[in-house]
Design an enzyme around this catalytic site. Structure first.
Site, mmCIF file in Angstrom:
data_model
loop_
_atom_site.group_PDB
_atom_site.id
_atom_site.type_symbol
_atom_site.label_atom_id
_atom_site.label_comp_id
_atom_site.label_asym_id
_atom_site.label_seq_id
_atom_site.Cartn_x
_atom_site.Cartn_y
_atom_site.Cartn_z
ATOM 1 N N HIS A 1 0.843 -1.199 0.000
ATOM 2 C CA HIS A 1 0.000 0.000 0.000
ATOM 3 C C HIS A 1 0.878 1.249 0.000
ATOM 4 C CE1 HIS A 1 -2.984 2.991 1.237
ATOM 5 N NE2 HIS A 1 -2.215 3.289 2.256
ATOM 6 N N ASP B 1 6.216 22.306 -26.058
ATOM 7 C CA ASP B 1 6.183 20.936 -25.532
ATOM 8 C C ASP B 1 7.233 20.864 -24.435
ATOM 9 O OD1 ASP B 1 6.177 18.041 -25.186
ATOM 10 O OD2 ASP B 1 5.223 17.945 -27.145
ATOM 11 N N TRP C 1 7.149 0.002 3.846
ATOM 12 C CA TRP C 1 7.666 0.603 2.607
ATOM 13 C C TRP C 1 9.088 1.112 2.793
ATOM 14 C CZ3 TRP C 1 9.127 5.613 1.032
ATOM 15 C CH2 TRP C 1 9.044 6.603 2.009
ATOM 16 N N SER D 1 12.858 6.529 -13.866
ATOM 17 C CA SER D 1 11.761 7.286 -14.454
ATOM 18 C C SER D 1 11.653 8.669 -13.817
ATOM 19 C CB SER D 1 10.457 6.509 -14.270
ATOM 20 O OG SER D 1 9.359 7.351 -14.460
ATOM 21 N N SER D 2 11.751 8.713 -12.486
ATOM 22 C CA SER D 2 11.635 9.997 -11.785
ATOM 23 C C SER D 2 12.761 10.937 -12.163
ATOM 24 C CB SER D 2 11.682 9.781 -10.274
ATOM 25 O OG SER D 2 10.521 9.156 -9.842
ATOM 26 N N HIS E 1 13.225 11.981 3.515
ATOM 27 C CA HIS E 1 12.612 13.239 3.900
ATOM 28 C C HIS E 1 12.405 14.188 2.727
ATOM 29 C CE1 HIS E 1 10.422 15.459 6.736
ATOM 30 N NE2 HIS E 1 10.899 16.527 6.151
ATOM 31 N N GLU F 1 11.910 13.248 -0.133
ATOM 32 C CA GLU F 1 10.808 12.579 -0.838
ATOM 33 C C GLU F 1 9.452 13.056 -0.322
ATOM 34 O OE1 GLU F 1 10.421 10.580 -3.322
ATOM 35 O OE2 GLU F 1 8.376 9.877 -2.978
ATOM 36 N N TYR G 1 8.783 15.942 0.741
ATOM 37 C CA TYR G 1 8.519 17.270 0.162
ATOM 38 C C TYR G 1 8.313 17.200 -1.336
ATOM 39 C CZ TYR G 1 9.403 18.904 4.784
ATOM 40 O OH TYR G 1 9.311 19.083 6.126
ATOM 41 N N SER H 1 -1.574 27.427 -4.614
ATOM 42 C CA SER H 1 -1.246 28.829 -4.902
ATOM 43 C C SER H 1 -1.781 29.283 -6.259
ATOM 44 C CB SER H 1 0.273 29.037 -4.846
ATOM 45 O OG SER H 1 0.779 28.597 -3.610
ATOM 46 N N HIS I 1 14.972 12.791 12.063
ATOM 47 C CA HIS I 1 13.784 12.873 12.926
ATOM 48 C C HIS I 1 12.832 11.699 12.671
ATOM 49 C CE1 HIS I 1 11.578 15.631 9.806
ATOM 50 N NE2 HIS I 1 11.233 14.396 9.628
ATOM 51 N N HIS I 2 13.092 10.918 11.629
ATOM 52 C CA HIS I 2 12.295 9.713 11.411
ATOM 53 C C HIS I 2 12.794 8.550 12.263
ATOM 54 C CE1 HIS I 2 10.107 11.239 7.856
ATOM 55 N NE2 HIS I 2 11.184 11.955 7.679
ATOM 56 N N THR J 1 6.751 26.951 6.393
ATOM 57 C CA THR J 1 5.438 26.350 6.142
ATOM 58 C C THR J 1 4.345 27.262 6.673
ATOM 59 O OG1 THR J 1 6.543 24.237 6.494
ATOM 60 C CG2 THR J 1 4.163 24.186 6.271
ATOM 61 N N LYS K 1 3.669 30.070 4.340
ATOM 62 C CA LYS K 1 2.806 29.679 3.228
ATOM 63 C C LYS K 1 1.333 29.703 3.631
ATOM 64 C CE LYS K 1 5.640 27.089 0.105
ATOM 65 N NZ LYS K 1 5.087 27.790 -1.047
ATOM 66 N N ARG L 1 1.799 1.128 15.042
ATOM 67 C CA ARG L 1 1.402 0.956 13.651
ATOM 68 C C ARG L 1 1.823 -0.431 13.176
ATOM 69 N NH1 ARG L 1 5.851 4.637 10.421
ATOM 70 N NH2 ARG L 1 4.675 3.885 8.622
#
Lengths: 522, 276
Positions: A74, A103, A139, A166-167, A250, A252, A254, A265, A299-300, A325, A328, A447
């Protein structure tokens, strides 16, 4: 834009092969978006399986090992298959239209970067059917647990490599387009915010996807070629993997939210009929968030046992993210202030984004506080936090963007009444789904467990009800989009009264080729 | 999931009553909303910190969402609102950069103080080495020459729904970790296979048990009682089934427990199973 209209004869070839060989940014954008929706449905079914098992304590439906496969798949599918391709699809459609380019800069590479993805996803999904089942280590695929994966292991690694390739190609293409193909007069500080956020996101992608590739390659050699990068018995360190992974992970996070900031925006000023408040500070805030994303990774993993100085550094750096943040969020609110607001579906999703993303931001700030994080870590509180920023955050922005630009893409207005229904169902159910997860997490539910102690039952049941409501509401979204493609009220060129930008100066639907002569931006 | 079936009916009732007295109702249901305050000085500090940050967030949320709701109600086009055209204000933007920064500094100061105390594992009265296995814990009282495994005691029938679930479903073990109250206990954490995490919410902290490395944490439990938690780091198929149960006894009772345990050990009865 009569130049664009004059080229109608140069339309797309017909048949299936059009989609295989296309180098047209609009076709490829569509391919990305359709793929993303399919993967979203697959990942969604997995989420519903998870929530069904968690409806009550005890093992009802699935084996714990299969449950772990579901949580892992998932996560991987929603991140790499649904959210990221959706943003790339939106970039493909919109970046050339918004900067006045004919293009993408590298159309053939564009084709390749899309067509790698179906094979990557096929490999990933095929692991469900190999001996030992799909990866079941979350994951984040931490060693040593991930090394216990069966035949799925090399398929998983190869699939991640393909998605990374690809990315990276997609990101190079977006940077090349934005830096080289802007219309004359469109200086960097005149670019729409969606283009700005994608430019910064693309740099993040190029910086971190190779790091992920390195980490998973080290896993591969640890498993098959006798290395001991992460094996303490051979002098390695399992925590090293976590550092490398989150150095990717991290930024990722963002990568999945900055383009959403850009979308919001665009939408808020349109339906407030008022220019975006603080454009310059928005750009700087985005860049600051991107910079900070590289120095907060640990921090993870506060519970792995870091030195005190390390914990303090990562706590302070993480807290700092709240400043840009916050800027924003304040700017968005100020954009609405003294505007002339209407509430079409894209605006509703944008407003819900600001509120619910901010709630996810609050729980993020709480998680930054290391002493409290020792309690929150690896509980449902974390699950609630990142789902708030990814579902009513990133996903709502994507849905809002689709409603916002769909009339431009199809030439038809979507069914506004159904859109409003979709919005209210999604917003109510997403909160029923994720808000109770804060409670059970704080009360002590970890979790990634298929079975739990009795005191967590009630709120898990509420959450499961919300999951089914939210999941089935998204079928309505599919129907609304399909209906708008088939027909509907003819959309004007400037679809929304308050809309501003080059994409609204081409006809609706946007012709196959647009801006073959660059527009002039004053 | 090994389950021992030697408990007597009386034992069940007794353990249930003790559990109730120690923890309050185990089945908190709708009331399971917040972090427990816990039973150590650290856990209540952590709880206070958690509530402080939560309330600051709530207040900021009320202000920000309040302004949004006001805008949504007041500045509707359908009510004839016409749009202003202001789009920047350096003074306002600097203000709402600096104020959040100051709030963050205000949060960082107490957090830092608590963290420094939490990480100070020096001068313990007692050290227990905890080793994680797929899927059980092993406790080693380093200076007392006592060590034992602690397995899930919930019967498979309860998990599969063929028996009524005990109030402490999935949070009961064959051998509890017994510790004294009001003593600084240092836990050394490691693992023999994959990464686990040892967590009892009432002790205010969790830490990973990582193969090849030894982590440290500490607790000083103020109230006697039974405190329950479980593995918090995904460790494979049995992740949900490796509970942690800590029983804190007053020092004298702890001493008695220790002696009986040591006696049993010297009589060659290492598994003097004490069940929930």
């Amino acid at each position: 834009m009569s130049e664009a209209v004059g080229h109608e004869h140069h339309g797309p070839p017909s048949g299936l092969l059009r989609w295989v060989f296309t180098t047209n940014h609009k076709d490829i954008g569509t391919l990305y978006l359709v793929t993303s929706f399919l993967m979203f449905l697959i990942g969604g079914v997995m989420a519903l399986l998870i929530r069904s098992e968690l409806f009550q304590p005890g093992l009802q439906l699935v084996d714990p090992h299969f449950f772990n496969q579901m949580t892992t798949m998932h996560g991987l599918i929603m991140i790499f298959g649904a959210i990221m391709p959706a943003f790339v699809g939106l970039a493909n459609w919109q970046v050339p239209l918004m900067v006045g380019a004919p293009d993408m800069a590298l159309p053939r590479m564009n084709n390749l970067s899309f067509w790698i993805l179906p094979f990557a996803f096929l490999l990933l999904v095929s692991t469900l059917f190999v001996s030992g089942g799909a990866p079941a280590s979350g994951w984040t695929i931490y060693p040593p647990l991930v090394l216990q994966t069966g035949d799925a292991f090399p398929l998983l690694i190869l699939s991640i490599h393909l998605m990374g390739l690809s990315s990276i190609m997609g990101a190079i293409n977006i940077i090349a387009t934005i830096l080289n193909l802007r219309a004359p007069g469109m200086t960097l500080m005149k670019m729409p915010l969606f283009v700005w956020t994608w430019l910064i996101t693309a740099f993040l992608l190029i910086a971190v996807m190779p790091v992920l590739a390195g980490a998973v390659t080290m896993l591969l050699t640890d498993k098959f070629f006798g290395t001991s990068f992460f094996n303490p018995a051979g002098g390695g360190d399992p925590v090293l993997y976590q550092h490398i992974f989150w150095f990717f992970g991290h930024p990722e996070v963002y990568i999945m939210i900055l383009p959403a900031f850009g979308i919001i925006s665009q939408i808020l000023p349109t339906f407030s009929r008022k220019p975006l408040f603080g454009y310059t500070s928005m750009v700087y805030a985005t860049a600051s968030i991107a910079f900070l994303s590289f120095i907060v990774w640990a921090h993870h993993m506060f519970t792995v046992g870091m030195p005190l100085a390390g914990e303090l550094f990562f706590m302070y750096a993480t807290m700092l993210i709240a400043v840009p943040t916050g800027v924003k969020v304040f700017n968005w609110v100020a954009t609405m202030w003294r505007g002339s607001l209407t509430f079409e579906t894209p605006m509703l999703f944008a407003i819900a984004f600001v509120v619910l993303f901010t709630i996810g931001g609050f729980s993020g700030l709480m998680l930054a506080i290391v002493p409290a994080d020792f309690q929150y870590h690896d509980t449902y509180f974390v699950v609630a936090h990142f789902h708030y920023v990814l579902v009513p955050g990133a996903l709502f922005a994507i849905i809002g963007a689709v409603y916002y630009w769909l009339p431009k893409w199809t030439g038809h207005m979507y069914d506004e009444k159904l859109g409003q229904w979709h919005f209210w169902l999604s917003t109510i159910f997403v909160n029923v789904l994720f808000f109770p997860q804060h409670f059970v997490g704080l009360a002590g539910m970890p979790r990634r467990i298929p079975d739990y102690a009795l005191q967590f039952t009630e709120w898990n049941q509420v959450s499961t009800v919300g999951a089914f409501g939210f999941g089935f509401s998204q079928l309505l979204f599919g129907y609304i989009v399909w209906k708008a493609i088939r027909g509907g009220q003819q959309a004007q060129d400037r679809v929304w009264e308050g809309a501003d930008g080059l994409e609204w100066e081409v006809p609706s639907p946007a012709p196959y080729h647009t801006f073959e002569t660059a527009p002039e931006v004053k | 999931m090994s389950t021992l079936r030697l408990r007597s009916r009386a034992g069940v009732v007794l353990a249930g009553v003790i559990g109730l007295l120690a923890n309050g109702p185990a089945h908190a249901g709708w009331g399971a909303l917040n972090m427990p305050e816990g039973v150590t000085p650290i856990s209540s500090e952590v709880f206070d910190l958690h509530m402080l940050i939560l309330w600051i967030c709530v207040i900021i949320g009320i202000v920000v969402f309040g302004i949004m709701i006001y805008s949504i109600v007041q500045f509707r086009k359908s009510k004839g609102a016409s749009a202003s055209h202001f789009h920047e204000s350096t003074a306002v933007e600097i203000t709402w950069t600096i104020i959040p920064f100051l709030i963050l500094v205000g949060m960082a100061i107490p957090s830092t103080a608590t963290l420094i105390t939490m990480e100070d594992t020096s001068d313990p009265d007692l050290t227990v080495k905890i080793t994680g296995y797929q899927w059980k814990w092993h406790y080693d009282y380093m200076d007392q020459e006592i060590d034992f495994y602690s397995n899930l005691a919930t019967p498979t029938e309860e998990i599969n729904g063929r028996a009524q679930k005990d109030p402490n479903y999935l949070r009961q073990v064959d051998n509890r970790l017994v510790v004294p109250t009001n003593r600084k206990i240092r836990f050394l954490l490691t693992s023999e296979d994959v990464i686990h995490a040892w967590w009892v919410p009432d002790l205010g902290m969790k830490k990973d048990a990582i193969p090849g490395f030894v982590n440290e944490m500490w607790a000083e439990i103020e109230e006697p009682g039974v405190y329950r938690g479980q593995c918090a780091e995904l460790c494979g198929r049995g992740h949900a089934y490796m509970p942690v149960v800590v029983e804190a006894k007053p020092p004298r009772e702890y001493q008695q427990w220790l002696e009986s345990r040591q006696a049993a050990r010297s009589e060659g009865d290492p598994q003097m199973a004490k069940k929930d």
